[in-house]
Design a protein around this motif. Sequence first.
Motif, PDB file in Angstrom:
ATOM      1  N   VAL A 119       0.839  -1.206   0.000  1.00 29.21           N
ATOM      2  CA  VAL A 119       0.000   0.000   0.000  1.00 29.21           C
ATOM      3  C   VAL A 119       0.874   1.255   0.000  1.00 29.21           C
ATOM      4  O   VAL A 119       0.615   2.209  -0.747  1.00 29.21           O
ATOM      5  CB  VAL A 119      -0.962   0.002   1.207  1.00 29.21           C
ATOM      6  N   ALA A 120       1.914   1.267   0.834  1.00 29.78           N
ATOM      7  CA  ALA A 120       2.797   2.439   0.898  1.00 29.78           C
ATOM      8  C   ALA A 120       3.416   2.729  -0.466  1.00 29.78           C
ATOM      9  O   ALA A 120       3.454   3.888  -0.915  1.00 29.78           O
ATOM     10  CB  ALA A 120       3.886   2.204   1.942  1.00 29.78           C
ATOM     11  N   GLN A 211       4.491  -1.019  14.247  1.00 29.84           N
ATOM     12  CA  GLN A 211       3.524   0.016  13.871  1.00 29.84           C
ATOM     13  C   GLN A 211       3.863   0.571  12.490  1.00 29.84           C
ATOM     14  O   GLN A 211       4.949   1.112  12.282  1.00 29.84           O
ATOM     15  CB  GLN A 211       3.539   1.138  14.912  1.00 29.84           C
ATOM     16  N   TRP A 212       2.940   0.406  11.579  1.00 29.45           N
ATOM     17  CA  TRP A 212       3.082   0.980  10.237  1.00 29.45           C
ATOM     18  C   TRP A 212       2.833   2.475  10.331  1.00 29.45           C
ATOM     19  O   TRP A 212       1.757   2.905  10.724  1.00 29.45           O
ATOM     20  CB  TRP A 212       2.076   0.293   9.313  1.00 29.45           C
ATOM     21  N   ASN A 213       3.846   3.276   9.998  1.00 29.47           N
ATOM     22  CA  ASN A 213       3.736   4.735  10.026  1.00 29.47           C
ATOM     23  C   ASN A 213       3.799   5.289   8.610  1.00 29.47           C
ATOM     24  O   ASN A 213       4.698   4.928   7.842  1.00 29.47           O
ATOM     25  CB  ASN A 213       4.888   5.343  10.835  1.00 29.47           C
ATOM     26  N   MET A 214       2.856   6.166   8.278  1.00 34.78           N
ATOM     27  CA  MET A 214       2.864   6.874   6.995  1.00 34.78           C
ATOM     28  C   MET A 214       2.760   8.365   7.309  1.00 34.78           C
ATOM     29  O   MET A 214       1.846   8.798   8.022  1.00 34.78           O
ATOM     30  CB  MET A 214       1.679   6.438   6.141  1.00 34.78           C
ATOM     31  N   GLU A 227      -5.293  11.857   1.364  1.00 36.22           N
ATOM     32  CA  GLU A 227      -4.425  10.827   0.799  1.00 36.22           C
ATOM     33  C   GLU A 227      -4.121   9.742   1.830  1.00 36.22           C
ATOM     34  O   GLU A 227      -4.134   8.544   1.529  1.00 36.22           O
ATOM     35  CB  GLU A 227      -3.136  11.490   0.297  1.00 36.22           C
ATOM     36  N   LEU A 228      -3.856  10.146   3.064  1.00 31.83           N
ATOM     37  CA  LEU A 228      -3.572   9.167   4.122  1.00 31.83           C
ATOM     38  C   LEU A 228      -4.797   8.305   4.421  1.00 31.83           C
ATOM     39  O   LEU A 228      -4.689   7.083   4.580  1.00 31.83           O
ATOM     40  CB  LEU A 228      -3.116   9.882   5.397  1.00 31.83           C
ATOM     41  N   LEU A 229      -5.958   8.938   4.513  1.00 33.84           N
ATOM     42  CA  LEU A 229      -7.190   8.179   4.772  1.00 33.84           C
ATOM     43  C   LEU A 229      -7.454   7.188   3.634  1.00 33.84           C
ATOM     44  O   LEU A 229      -7.869   6.047   3.871  1.00 33.84           O
ATOM     45  CB  LEU A 229      -8.370   9.129   4.939  1.00 33.84           C
ATOM     46  N   SER A 230      -7.175   7.618   2.406  1.00 33.50           N
ATOM     47  CA  SER A 230      -7.357   6.727   1.261  1.00 33.50           C
ATOM     48  C   SER A 230      -6.436   5.519   1.357  1.00 33.50           C
ATOM     49  O   SER A 230      -6.832   4.386   1.029  1.00 33.50           O
ATOM     50  CB  SER A 230      -7.076   7.491  -0.040  1.00 33.50           C
ATOM     51  N   SER A 231      -5.201   5.738   1.829  1.00 27.91           N
ATOM     52  CA  SER A 231      -4.254   4.611   1.949  1.00 27.91           C
ATOM     53  C   SER A 231      -4.726   3.614   3.003  1.00 27.91           C
ATOM     54  O   SER A 231      -4.557   2.397   2.830  1.00 27.91           O
ATOM     55  CB  SER A 231      -2.851   5.131   2.281  1.00 27.91           C
TER      56      SER A 231
END
Length: 518
Positions: A119-120, A211-214, A227-231
């Motif tokens: 996803v990232a 913890q996956w951090n974006m 964009e973050l919410l979409s990911s």
Amino acid sequence: MAEKEQNTDHRPNETQQKPKITQGQTLDQILEDPNSQLIDAKETKDKGLWVVTFRTSNGKKQTYPRVNPSLHPVLQNKIAILEKTKVSAIKTQPCIGTRDFPPDDMRLRNWLFDRYHTVAKTFGFQNYDAPILESETLYTRKAGEDITNQMYNFVDKDNYAVTLRPEMTPSLARLVLKAQRELLLPLRWYSIPQCWRYEDISRGRRREHYQWNMDIIGVTSVAAEAELLSSIVTFFKSVGLKSTDVGIKVGSRKVLQKVLEPLGVTNEKFAPVCVIVDKLDKLPPEEVANQLTNLNLSNDVIDTITKTLTIKNLEELASIVGKDSEVVKELETLFKLIEGYGFKDWIIFDASIVRGLAYYTGIVFEAFDREGQLRAICGGGRYDKLFSLYGSNKDIPCCGFGFGDCVIIELLKVKGLLPDLKPKIDDIVIVFNEEMRPDACKVAQKLRDQGRSVDIQLIPKKKIGWCFSYADRVGAERAVFVAPDEWKQGKVRIKNLRLPDTEENKDKKQMDILFQDL
């Protein structure tokens, strides 16, 4: 009056020696709990009586003095096991609140991380990492956050105050500040760090987790949050979750700020207010009100906070703070972008979402399971002031989220969405005898050079039945036999282990192939 006769009988007596309960559970309850662990047992001077200490399922210690093990067979057995453990070389259990990852569990972890990575990369993010050991000063903020009291911190041999990182965002800030002149904004960075917090253990909560951090750095508009919410939604879809299973609550700290500023709540008090409000789903309302009172807030201000947190839609918000206010316009823009991305059915506006870290400054969000069985799945928001807090001469706009590995695994388990991840390799090379082992090594190496995953039978003189059983256990697709008759002809025999025994597969099931054609 005659003196009372002293009791010189030191034999255990159930009535006299009833264990004193130092915390909530009785000894019988502790013994019935499969997750409790006996961690210490010592015999007292009174023969037959013991002091026993358990680690309960929530990670707390509970001690029972003057217990008679002969009245509790289960306890007797546990003491015997503990005594044997004391003389062994090591304790085989990991530290409380931590996990081992044997191959079965590691396959699941890798599967989850692969989805994080996919996803990232789909969203154009670049991977980074940082040391797990950080300076304690990165985290010692003064807003009353739980995280400050949950650090695994210590002074090292060079007399530096250090800590195992409890979260990744401060490390990210440090990295960006270090290389600030070389970086071109905006940045899209992601990581999957291990984080450590000394806290109570519960379902989906441990003392270490990944913890996956974006994070998006250098963008002021809510396009970054969208964009973050979409990911996050893309990830949920990738593991089989639907909007009926999971939702994302979206709020903004600016809502509370807009309401409280006219009432004299300063910026210094506002961050601690948010930290306390974030505990609403963890503490009784009276305790939250108590903590707010300790900030010297009046009852009127506390009532205003409580009412504001009940706002559930943008229309109601606009009627309270004005439709032209910055926070309303920001949220309206965000929801238009969400509609454009096509995941509106996943999103709910909720003014009570403020998040528990002091550095958030604007829009915040949390993902939750619709059945309400688990704690937050992930959460994040905007933090535009963190870099200046760490010494930057100007604010750098940022937003991001943290997505732990524990809660999502619990949820996928409940929904029956965990994959069946069995071991799998391409080939197992089976050696006819030890004289042929060098030839078998040649075969294994040739297959590996082609990029195939290859095991080779290492234990000599094993019968063919054992070899097939082992091949099944390691998930081999093919068995490659190196035997004298075939090898004299420059061949090996290959058996396709996963092909069904049908007439159609008869010629493919087993074949002799020249070594040079492998």
